[in-house]
Design a protein around this motif. Structure first.
Motif, mmCIF file in Angstrom:
data_model
loop_
_atom_site.group_PDB
_atom_site.id
_atom_site.type_symbol
_atom_site.label_atom_id
_atom_site.label_comp_id
_atom_site.label_asym_id
_atom_site.label_seq_id
_atom_site.Cartn_x
_atom_site.Cartn_y
_atom_site.Cartn_z
ATOM 1 N N PHE A 1 -65.439 43.882 15.020
ATOM 2 C CA PHE A 1 -66.528 43.392 15.868
ATOM 3 C C PHE A 1 -66.021 42.299 16.815
ATOM 4 O O PHE A 1 -66.351 42.282 18.004
ATOM 5 C CB PHE A 1 -67.671 42.846 15.010
ATOM 6 N N MET A 2 -65.212 41.388 16.280
ATOM 7 C CA MET A 2 -64.645 40.315 17.104
ATOM 8 C C MET A 2 -63.679 40.870 18.147
ATOM 9 O O MET A 2 -63.618 40.378 19.282
ATOM 10 C CB MET A 2 -63.961 39.287 16.214
ATOM 11 N N ASN A 3 -62.910 41.899 17.772
ATOM 12 C CA ASN A 3 -62.014 42.547 18.744
ATOM 13 C C ASN A 3 -62.805 43.152 19.897
ATOM 14 O O ASN A 3 -62.436 43.020 21.072
ATOM 15 C CB ASN A 3 -61.196 43.650 18.064
ATOM 16 N N PHE A 4 -63.915 43.821 19.551
ATOM 17 C CA PHE A 4 -64.756 44.459 20.556
ATOM 18 C C PHE A 4 -65.405 43.421 21.468
ATOM 19 O O PHE A 4 -65.354 43.533 22.701
ATOM 20 C CB PHE A 4 -65.835 45.297 19.871
ATOM 21 N N GLY A 5 -65.989 42.378 20.858
ATOM 22 C CA GLY A 5 -66.628 41.322 21.648
ATOM 23 C C GLY A 5 -65.634 40.598 22.542
ATOM 24 O O GLY A 5 -65.922 40.298 23.706
ATOM 25 N N GLY A 6 -64.446 40.341 22.006
ATOM 26 C CA GLY A 6 -63.415 39.669 22.785
ATOM 27 C C GLY A 6 -62.981 40.483 23.985
ATOM 28 O O GLY A 6 -62.761 39.942 25.076
ATOM 29 N N SER A 7 -62.872 41.804 23.806
ATOM 30 C CA SER A 7 -62.489 42.686 24.917
ATOM 31 C C SER A 7 -63.555 42.687 26.005
ATOM 32 O O SER A 7 -63.237 42.683 27.202
ATOM 33 C CB SER A 7 -62.271 44.117 24.401
ATOM 34 N N MET A 8 -64.822 42.682 25.587
ATOM 35 C CA MET A 8 -65.935 42.661 26.549
ATOM 36 C C MET A 8 -65.878 41.393 27.411
ATOM 37 O O MET A 8 -65.972 41.455 28.647
ATOM 38 C CB MET A 8 -67.269 42.703 25.790
ATOM 39 N N VAL A 9 -65.717 40.258 26.737
ATOM 40 C CA VAL A 9 -65.678 38.981 27.460
ATOM 41 C C VAL A 9 -64.440 38.891 28.336
ATOM 42 O O VAL A 9 -64.489 38.370 29.454
ATOM 43 C CB VAL A 9 -65.721 37.806 26.455
ATOM 44 N N ARG A 10 -63.311 39.417 27.831
ATOM 45 C CA ARG A 10 -62.059 39.326 28.572
ATOM 46 C C ARG A 10 -62.100 40.120 29.877
ATOM 47 O O ARG A 10 -61.433 39.752 30.855
ATOM 48 C CB ARG A 10 -60.891 39.787 27.697
ATOM 49 N N VAL A 11 -62.891 41.194 29.943
ATOM 50 C CA VAL A 11 -63.053 41.936 31.196
ATOM 51 C C VAL A 11 -63.623 40.998 32.258
ATOM 52 O O VAL A 11 -63.125 40.916 33.393
ATOM 53 C CB VAL A 11 -63.985 43.159 31.009
ATOM 54 N N PHE A 12 -64.675 40.261 31.881
ATOM 55 C CA PHE A 12 -65.331 39.326 32.807
ATOM 56 C C PHE A 12 -64.387 38.202 33.227
ATOM 57 O O PHE A 12 -64.245 37.907 34.419
ATOM 58 C CB PHE A 12 -66.577 38.743 32.139
ATOM 59 N N THR A 13 -63.715 37.581 32.249
ATOM 60 C CA THR A 13 -62.849 36.444 32.570
ATOM 61 C C THR A 13 -61.633 36.869 33.395
ATOM 62 O O THR A 13 -61.184 36.123 34.268
ATOM 63 C CB THR A 13 -62.369 35.725 31.288
ATOM 64 N N ILE B 1 -61.513 39.247 35.610
ATOM 65 C CA ILE B 1 -61.965 39.438 36.987
ATOM 66 C C ILE B 1 -62.152 38.088 37.670
ATOM 67 O O ILE B 1 -61.729 37.883 38.812
ATOM 68 C CB ILE B 1 -63.284 40.246 37.024
ATOM 69 N N GLN B 2 -62.771 37.152 36.963
ATOM 70 C CA GLN B 2 -63.017 35.821 37.524
ATOM 71 C C GLN B 2 -61.727 35.042 37.774
ATOM 72 O O GLN B 2 -61.619 34.294 38.739
ATOM 73 C CB GLN B 2 -63.938 35.012 36.591
ATOM 74 N N GLU B 3 -60.752 35.222 36.882
ATOM 75 C CA GLU B 3 -59.478 34.507 37.025
ATOM 76 C C GLU B 3 -58.543 35.196 38.021
ATOM 77 O O GLU B 3 -57.411 34.770 38.222
ATOM 78 C CB GLU B 3 -58.763 34.419 35.663
ATOM 79 N N LYS B 4 -59.049 36.302 38.631
ATOM 80 C CA LYS B 4 -58.260 37.074 39.600
ATOM 81 C C LYS B 4 -56.933 37.543 38.997
ATOM 82 O O LYS B 4 -55.875 37.468 39.639
ATOM 83 C CB LYS B 4 -58.014 36.262 40.866
ATOM 84 N N ALA B 5 -57.021 37.999 37.760
ATOM 85 C CA ALA B 5 -55.844 38.545 37.083
ATOM 86 C C ALA B 5 -55.481 39.882 37.723
ATOM 87 O O ALA B 5 -56.326 40.528 38.363
ATOM 88 C CB ALA B 5 -56.140 38.733 35.594
ATOM 89 N N PRO B 6 -54.224 40.330 37.589
ATOM 90 C CA PRO B 6 -53.835 41.639 38.132
ATOM 91 C C PRO B 6 -54.739 42.746 37.593
ATOM 92 O O PRO B 6 -55.238 42.660 36.465
ATOM 93 C CB PRO B 6 -52.396 41.808 37.631
ATOM 94 N N MET B 7 -54.953 43.782 38.415
ATOM 95 C CA MET B 7 -55.832 44.873 38.016
ATOM 96 C C MET B 7 -55.386 45.515 36.709
ATOM 97 O O MET B 7 -56.223 45.984 35.916
ATOM 98 C CB MET B 7 -55.874 45.934 39.132
ATOM 99 N N SER B 8 -54.078 45.520 36.455
ATOM 100 C CA SER B 8 -53.569 46.109 35.218
ATOM 101 C C SER B 8 -54.083 45.349 33.996
ATOM 102 O O SER B 8 -54.315 45.933 32.941
ATOM 103 C CB SER B 8 -52.036 46.109 35.217
ATOM 104 N N VAL B 9 -54.270 44.027 34.143
ATOM 105 C CA VAL B 9 -54.807 43.216 33.037
ATOM 106 C C VAL B 9 -56.262 43.573 32.788
ATOM 107 O O VAL B 9 -56.708 43.708 31.643
ATOM 108 C CB VAL B 9 -54.671 41.707 33.359
ATOM 109 N N VAL B 10 -57.026 43.743 33.880
ATOM 110 C CA VAL B 10 -58.445 44.104 33.774
ATOM 111 C C VAL B 10 -58.596 45.476 33.115
ATOM 112 O O VAL B 10 -59.423 45.667 32.208
ATOM 113 C CB VAL B 10 -59.121 44.114 35.161
ATOM 114 N N LEU B 11 -57.779 46.435 33.549
ATOM 115 C CA LEU B 11 -57.844 47.786 32.986
ATOM 116 C C LEU B 11 -57.497 47.786 31.493
ATOM 117 O O LEU B 11 -58.080 48.527 30.709
ATOM 118 C CB LEU B 11 -56.892 48.713 33.746
ATOM 119 N N GLY B 12 -56.559 46.917 31.120
ATOM 120 C CA GLY B 12 -56.197 46.793 29.712
ATOM 121 C C GLY B 12 -57.369 46.323 28.878
ATOM 122 O O GLY B 12 -57.594 46.806 27.762
#
Length: 235
Positions: free
Chosen positions: A180-192, A194-205
């Motif tokens: 559950f924590m892995n899933f929630g963390g992945s959800m939040v990490r998508v948002f962060t 994008i906001q941190e302007k990380a490379p698209m490969s990081v967002v896709l991951g």
């Protein structure tokens, strides 16, 4: 007002003027705070899984390959983020997840009956190569190729566990809380990301993490019901 790389001046200034902070001011602030929340939560995310194995002294239903590939994936992802100089809030959890993943693999090896020479060779090979990758002492082109491959590594790290669950119609000793924590963390990490302007490969991951972790979490919920009903009948 800057603290841990988070600029609070914009939000505090707006609140002092009796105004709600603008989106351009609020979203980066939320992203940073969520990023550090993920980092903080990551320090214990795999602890429930570790404790569950130790409690039952069993690795029934767990795919060893899945957890081994996780270690490789975390190593590459952490090395890449360090190499790119991303803010700690954008990747900090990877360091803690890597440490816990290594401990988890060691515990799985300990409770597995079929640990042989091949397993020790893999462990020694990792210990020999990982420091070089983490230090970024490899060709930049190879580094990019490795990072591109880590998405496939994480995907194939989940597939054996998903298949194992499906085949057994059970999730064995998998921890619901960890998944559950892995899933929630992945959800939040998508948002962060994008906001941190990380490379698209990081967002896709991160998106891939949402899909695979979500699948395993769904399996735990689905296969838990029949087992609970069976135990109720037995009583």
């Amino acid at each position: 007002m800057d603290y841990l790389g988070i600029d609070f001046s914009c939000a505090i200034g707006s609140l002092r003027d009796g105004k709600f902070p603008e989106k351009d001011c609020l979203l980066p602030l939320i992203s940073k705070l969520l990023g550090y929340c993920i980092v903080a939560a990551s320090t214990t995310v795999k602890l429930p899984q570790i404790l569950k194995i130790l409690k039952h002294r069993s690795v029934r239903g767990l795919s060893v390959v899945a957890f081994e590939l996780e270690v490789v994936g975390y190593t590459i992802a952490l090395a890449y983020c360090l190499h790119k100089g991303l803010p700690f809030s954008a990747y900090g959890e990877l360091a803690f997840l890597l440490i816990q993943a290594i401990i988890l693999v060691a515990i799985i090896y300990y409770f597995s009956q079929d640990v042989g020479t091949k397993t020790w060779i893999k462990a020694l090979l990792y210990c020999a190569v990982a420091p070089t990758i983490l230090a970024g002492q490899i060709d930049p082109v190879l580094f990019e190729a490795l990072y591109a491959s880590q998405h496939a590594i994480f995907f194939f790290a989940r597939v054996p566990q998903i298949w194992e669950n499906f085949k057994n119609k059970s999730t064995g000793q998998l921890s619901f809380l960890t998944c559950f924590m892995n899933f929630g963390g992945s959800m939040v990490r998508v948002f962060t990301s994008i906001q941190e302007k990380a490379p698209m490969s990081v967002v896709l991951g991160s998106v891939l993490g949402v899909l695979t972790n979500g699948t395993i979490l769904s399996q735990i919920i689905i296969y838990l019901r029949p087992r609970a009903q069976k135990e109720k009948k037995d009583k």
